[in-house]
Scaffold this motif. Structure first.
Motif, short mmCIF file in Angstrom:
data_model
loop_
_atom_site.label_atom_id
_atom_site.label_comp_id
_atom_site.label_asym_id
_atom_site.label_seq_id
_atom_site.Cartn_x
_atom_site.Cartn_y
_atom_site.Cartn_z
N LYS A 329 0.84 -1.21 0.00
CA LYS A 329 0.00 0.00 0.00
C LYS A 329 0.87 1.26 0.00
O LYS A 329 0.65 2.16 -0.80
N THR A 330 1.86 1.28 0.90
CA THR A 330 2.68 2.49 1.03
C THR A 330 3.98 2.41 0.24
O THR A 330 4.53 3.43 -0.18
N GLY A 331 4.49 1.18 0.07
CA GLY A 331 5.79 1.00 -0.56
C GLY A 331 6.92 0.90 0.46
O GLY A 331 8.09 0.81 0.09
N ARG A 332 6.57 0.90 1.77
CA ARG A 332 7.62 0.85 2.79
C ARG A 332 8.33 -0.50 2.79
O ARG A 332 7.71 -1.55 2.77
N ILE A 333 9.67 -0.43 2.82
CA ILE A 333 10.52 -1.62 2.81
C ILE A 333 10.99 -1.91 4.23
O ILE A 333 11.39 -0.99 4.94
N THR A 334 10.94 -3.16 4.63
CA THR A 334 11.45 -3.56 5.94
C THR A 334 12.42 -4.72 5.76
O THR A 334 12.09 -5.70 5.11
N SER A 335 13.61 -4.56 6.32
CA SER A 335 14.59 -5.64 6.27
C SER A 335 14.77 -6.20 7.67
O SER A 335 14.95 -5.44 8.62
N PRO A 336 14.73 -7.53 7.82
CA PRO A 336 14.89 -8.10 9.16
C PRO A 336 16.34 -8.05 9.61
O PRO A 336 17.25 -7.94 8.79
N LYS A 337 16.53 -8.11 10.92
CA LYS A 337 17.89 -8.18 11.49
C LYS A 337 18.24 -9.64 11.67
O LYS A 337 17.40 -10.45 12.06
N GLY A 338 19.49 -9.97 11.42
CA GLY A 338 19.93 -11.34 11.64
C GLY A 338 21.05 -11.36 12.66
O GLY A 338 21.45 -10.32 13.20
N ARG A 339 21.53 -12.58 12.96
CA ARG A 339 22.65 -12.73 13.90
C ARG A 339 23.88 -13.15 13.10
O ARG A 339 23.83 -14.10 12.32
N ARG A 378 30.14 -23.06 14.71
CA ARG A 378 29.41 -23.76 15.78
C ARG A 378 28.56 -22.81 16.61
O ARG A 378 28.64 -21.59 16.46
N ASN A 379 27.78 -23.41 17.50
CA ASN A 379 26.94 -22.66 18.46
C ASN A 379 25.95 -21.72 17.79
O ASN A 379 25.69 -20.61 18.26
N ILE A 380 25.38 -22.21 16.68
CA ILE A 380 24.38 -21.40 15.97
C ILE A 380 23.01 -21.63 16.63
O ILE A 380 22.63 -22.77 16.91
N ILE A 381 22.31 -20.53 16.85
CA ILE A 381 20.97 -20.63 17.46
C ILE A 381 19.93 -20.77 16.34
O ILE A 381 19.91 -19.98 15.40
N GLY A 382 19.11 -21.78 16.43
CA GLY A 382 18.10 -22.05 15.40
C GLY A 382 16.69 -22.02 15.96
O GLY A 382 16.48 -21.91 17.17
N THR A 383 15.70 -22.10 15.05
CA THR A 383 14.29 -22.05 15.47
C THR A 383 13.58 -23.40 15.30
O THR A 383 12.44 -23.54 15.73
N GLY A 384 14.21 -24.35 14.61
CA GLY A 384 13.53 -25.61 14.34
C GLY A 384 12.61 -25.56 13.12
O GLY A 384 11.93 -26.52 12.81
N GLU A 385 12.61 -24.42 12.44
CA GLU A 385 11.80 -24.21 11.23
C GLU A 385 12.74 -23.77 10.11
O GLU A 385 13.85 -23.31 10.39
N PRO A 386 12.31 -23.88 8.83
CA PRO A 386 13.16 -23.35 7.75
C PRO A 386 13.50 -21.87 8.00
O PRO A 386 12.60 -21.07 8.26
N GLN A 387 14.78 -21.56 7.94
CA GLN A 387 15.26 -20.19 8.19
C GLN A 387 16.13 -19.74 7.02
O GLN A 387 16.81 -20.56 6.42
N TRP A 388 16.16 -18.45 6.76
CA TRP A 388 17.12 -17.92 5.79
C TRP A 388 18.47 -17.71 6.47
O TRP A 388 18.54 -17.13 7.55
N VAL A 389 19.50 -18.21 5.82
CA VAL A 389 20.87 -17.99 6.27
C VAL A 389 21.62 -17.39 5.08
O VAL A 389 21.61 -17.95 3.99
N SER A 390 22.23 -16.23 5.27
CA SER A 390 23.00 -15.61 4.18
C SER A 390 24.47 -15.91 4.36
O SER A 390 25.02 -15.68 5.43
N VAL A 391 25.07 -16.41 3.29
CA VAL A 391 26.49 -16.74 3.31
C VAL A 391 27.23 -15.61 2.60
O VAL A 391 26.98 -15.35 1.42
N TYR A 392 28.10 -14.91 3.32
CA TYR A 392 28.89 -13.82 2.74
C TYR A 392 30.22 -14.39 2.28
O TYR A 392 30.96 -14.95 3.09
N TYR A 393 30.49 -14.28 0.98
CA TYR A 393 31.68 -14.94 0.42
C TYR A 393 32.40 -14.02 -0.55
O TYR A 393 31.86 -13.01 -1.00
N HIS A 394 33.62 -14.44 -0.90
CA HIS A 394 34.49 -13.68 -1.80
C HIS A 394 34.94 -14.62 -2.90
O HIS A 394 35.60 -15.62 -2.64
N ASN A 395 34.52 -14.33 -4.14
CA ASN A 395 34.92 -15.15 -5.30
C ASN A 395 35.33 -14.21 -6.42
O ASN A 395 34.49 -13.70 -7.15
#
Ligand SMILES: *[C@@H]1O[C@H](CO)[C@@H](O)[C@H](O)[C@H]1NC(C)=O
Ligand SMILES: *[C@@H]1O[C@H](CO)[C@@H](O)[C@H](O)[C@H]1NC(C)=O
Ligand SMILES: *[C@@H]1O[C@H](CO)[C@@H](O)[C@H](O)[C@H]1NC(C)=O
Ligand SMILES: *[C@@H]1O[C@H](CO)[C@@H](O)[C@H](O)[C@H]1NC(C)=O
Ligand SMILES: *[C@@H]1O[C@H](CO)[C@@H](O)[C@H](O)[C@H]1NC(C)=O
Ligand SMILES: *[C@@H]1O[C@H](CO)[C@@H](O)[C@H](O)[C@H]1NC(C)=O
Length: 478
Positions: A329-339, A378-395
């Motif tokens: 309706k407005t065009g407002r963009i929201t980006s979630p915060k990740g860990r 290691r020690n990644i906190i999960g939700t038990g549901e499909p989650q988006w994980v972004s992999v930052y890489y250099h190629n």
């Protein structure tokens, strides 16, 4: 637990349809595989989107794994939120023995409504397999989803036409955007006005002389027109450029890039621009194709990113976002915060090692991920549901080769494994030296802490350098 109970409720209330099982997407994830509401991969390449009655219709080239014909159809999908797309079927199917036969090229479909004839008109680039015909094609339908009836193909005003974009101005007039070909005498890009019933072109409004660009798309902000076009490098992405003007007849600005140099427009080619919302928060979305090649064409992805548009300077810039949602309706963009989880904190085996990287998060990166090397976060906190994980890489194997001998390598392949499970391969598209790209993965961790993600080269080959991962919230609404 969730799916069976939903299914049960679905059976009681609505009958047992698969639609009740569909989970709603929360975010647009540029560069991920996008699925329709039936759970099939969205196949709508080099597309265009039109909005009517509060619903968006996305038309694009079909390129499913099982469809081997050069032209196998134009698909159409509908959505009211730009997140969840319903397959509305084939808008245009091949007609053997005509200019849209299965051995022909029908590309870059764009649909527009023609007020005088109350007809939906589908325009496209029409060609033969060696691109020697250089024509435009038209099909029409009384209904937006079609099926569209093929009318004819032609060379606009008797001249060659390559690629295709379509623009409808605020006064309702339609314009065709195309180049006049690759021959030495050509290399021009044109803006040409359509006739009043949108069945042909009638007048060249502007010629971008000798620019030799393709994949045009145009938008109007109310103050300026912006036209985006890519260079001609086949299926390999390049630096998309933008020009702007107050009038379609010009004067047009000089060209400038829309994205960070070296990303080659975040590995995509322009195809369309969406205008979403009204007023101050209105957003323009750049819609690009991340082409895959050869027999993986079906795996071509979509890179849709909000643009920052400045009518004072005529700048149109597209920054990367891992994920976002948009209020239509407005065009407002929201980006979630990740860990964030830095790769330099990971456990390494084999030849992988930490080294400095001035453009990386924390100034460090893991390189040498090949042979029997592994990188385990290691020690990644999960939700038990499909989650988006972004992999930052250099190629840095990109188009012009920032590695010795590394000219034009489109991607590396890595694997990831969740909690020591079966490795899954991932394609890591190339960038340039120092360019950090981000790639979305769909991962299901155990709920709570103590999860791990292990990266390695595919089959002993070299994976991209690893900067960090960002773990986001669930892919689906609850
Ligand atoms: C839009 O809605 C109106 C009124 O409900 C309807 O008559 C018209 O056919 C709709 N148009 C499309 C393209 O669905
Ligand atoms: C495509 O059309 C051009 C121009 O007519 C012609 O030279 C070429 O042979 C055609 N290609 C095929 C595969 O028919
Ligand atoms: C268009 O839609 C109407 C209403 O659903 C239907 O009756 C008609 O057959 C459709 N026309 C075509 C060409 O599909
Ligand atoms: C509209 O289409 C008809 C054919 O259907 C054509 O004869 C006519 O010239 C077109 N109108 C314009 C303004 O081009
Ligand atoms: C990795 O391979 C090298 C030889 O290629 C070997 O010396 C080394 O022990 C291996 N390391 C692991 C952890 O398997
Ligand atoms: C994410 O993965 C789950 C589990 O494999 C799968 O059911 C779902 O379709 C995937 N969703 C997306 C958007 O990739």
């Amino acid at each position: 637990m969730r799916l069976p109970s939903l299914f049960f409720a679905g059976c009681l209330l609505f009958g047992c349809t698969t639609a009740t099982l569909t989970r709603k997407n929360r975010y647009i994830a540029p560069g991920a595989t996008w699925y329709d509401t039936d759970g099939n991969i969205i196949s709508a390449h080099a597309g265009g989107v039109v909005k009517t009655n509060g619903t968006w219709y996305w038309f694009g080239q079909n390129a499913r794994l099982e469809d081997k014909d050069l032209f196998s159809g134009i698909n159409v999908y509908s959505s009211s939120d730009l997140l969840n797309w319903k397959n509305e079927g084939r808008a245009l199917s091949p007609v053997p023995g005509t200019d849209i036969g299965p051995e022909r090229v029908v590309e870059r479909p764009k649909v527009v409504f023609n007020e005088p004839t109350q007809t939906w008109v589908l325009w496209f680039h029409a060609d033969n397999s060696t691109y020697g015909l250089l024509r435009q094609g038209v099909a029409t339908s009384p209904n937006i989803t079609g099926p569209y009836t093929f009318k004819e193909t032609f060379q606009p005003l008797g001249n060659p036409s390559q690629d295709f974009g379509l623009f409808q101005d605020v006064d309702g007039a339609g314009y065709a955007l195309y180049s006049n070909g690759d021959a030495d005498a050509d290399h021009d890009n044109l803006i040409t006005r359509l006739n009043s019933n949108f069945t042909n072109v009638e007048k060249v409004i502007y010629t971008f002389f000798d620019f030799d660009l393709e994949a045009p798309t145009m938008l109007y902000t109310g103050k300026r027109y912006y036209i985006l076009m890519s260079h001609k490098t086949g299926y390999r992405p390049n630096n998309v450029v933008v020009f702007s003007a107050e009038k379609l007849s010009g004067p047009w600005s000089v060209q400038s890039y829309i994205a960070t140099l070296g990303t080659r427009t975040w590995n995509s080619q322009s195809t369309f621009t969406l205008t979403v919302g009204e007023g101050r928060e209105r957003t323009y979305i750049y819609c690009g194709d991340e082409w895959a090649t050869g027999n993986t064409l079906y795996d071509s992805r979509y890179v849709w990113l909000p643009a920052d548009v400045d009518d004072q300077t005529g700048s149109f810039r597209v920054a990367w976002r891992d994920l976002y949602s948009i209020d239509v309706k407005t065009g407002r963009i929201t980006s979630p915060k990740g860990r964030d989880y830095e790769a330099e904190d990971a456990e390494l085996t084999g030849p992988a090692y930490i080294t400095l990287c001035p453009t990386c998060s924390g100034g460090k990166v893991i390189t040498g991920i090949q042979g029997n090397a592994t990188v385990t976060i290691r020690n990644i906190i999960g939700t038990g549901e499909p989650q988006w994980v972004s992999v930052y890489y250099h190629n840095p194997d990109g188009l012009w080769g920032d590695n010795r001998g590394g000219v034009s390598v489109l991607s590396r392949t890595a694997t990831y494994s969740v909690n020591g499970g079966t490795p899954v391969s991932i394609i890591q598209r190339s960038g340039s030296a120092g360019i950090i790209l981000s790639q979305p993965l769909n991962v299901t961790f155990n709920a709570g802490g103590g999860n791990s993600l292990t990266f390695a080269g595919f089959d002993g080959g070299v994976a991209a350098d690893l900067d960090k991962i960002v773990v986001y919230s669930n892919i689906y609404e609850d």
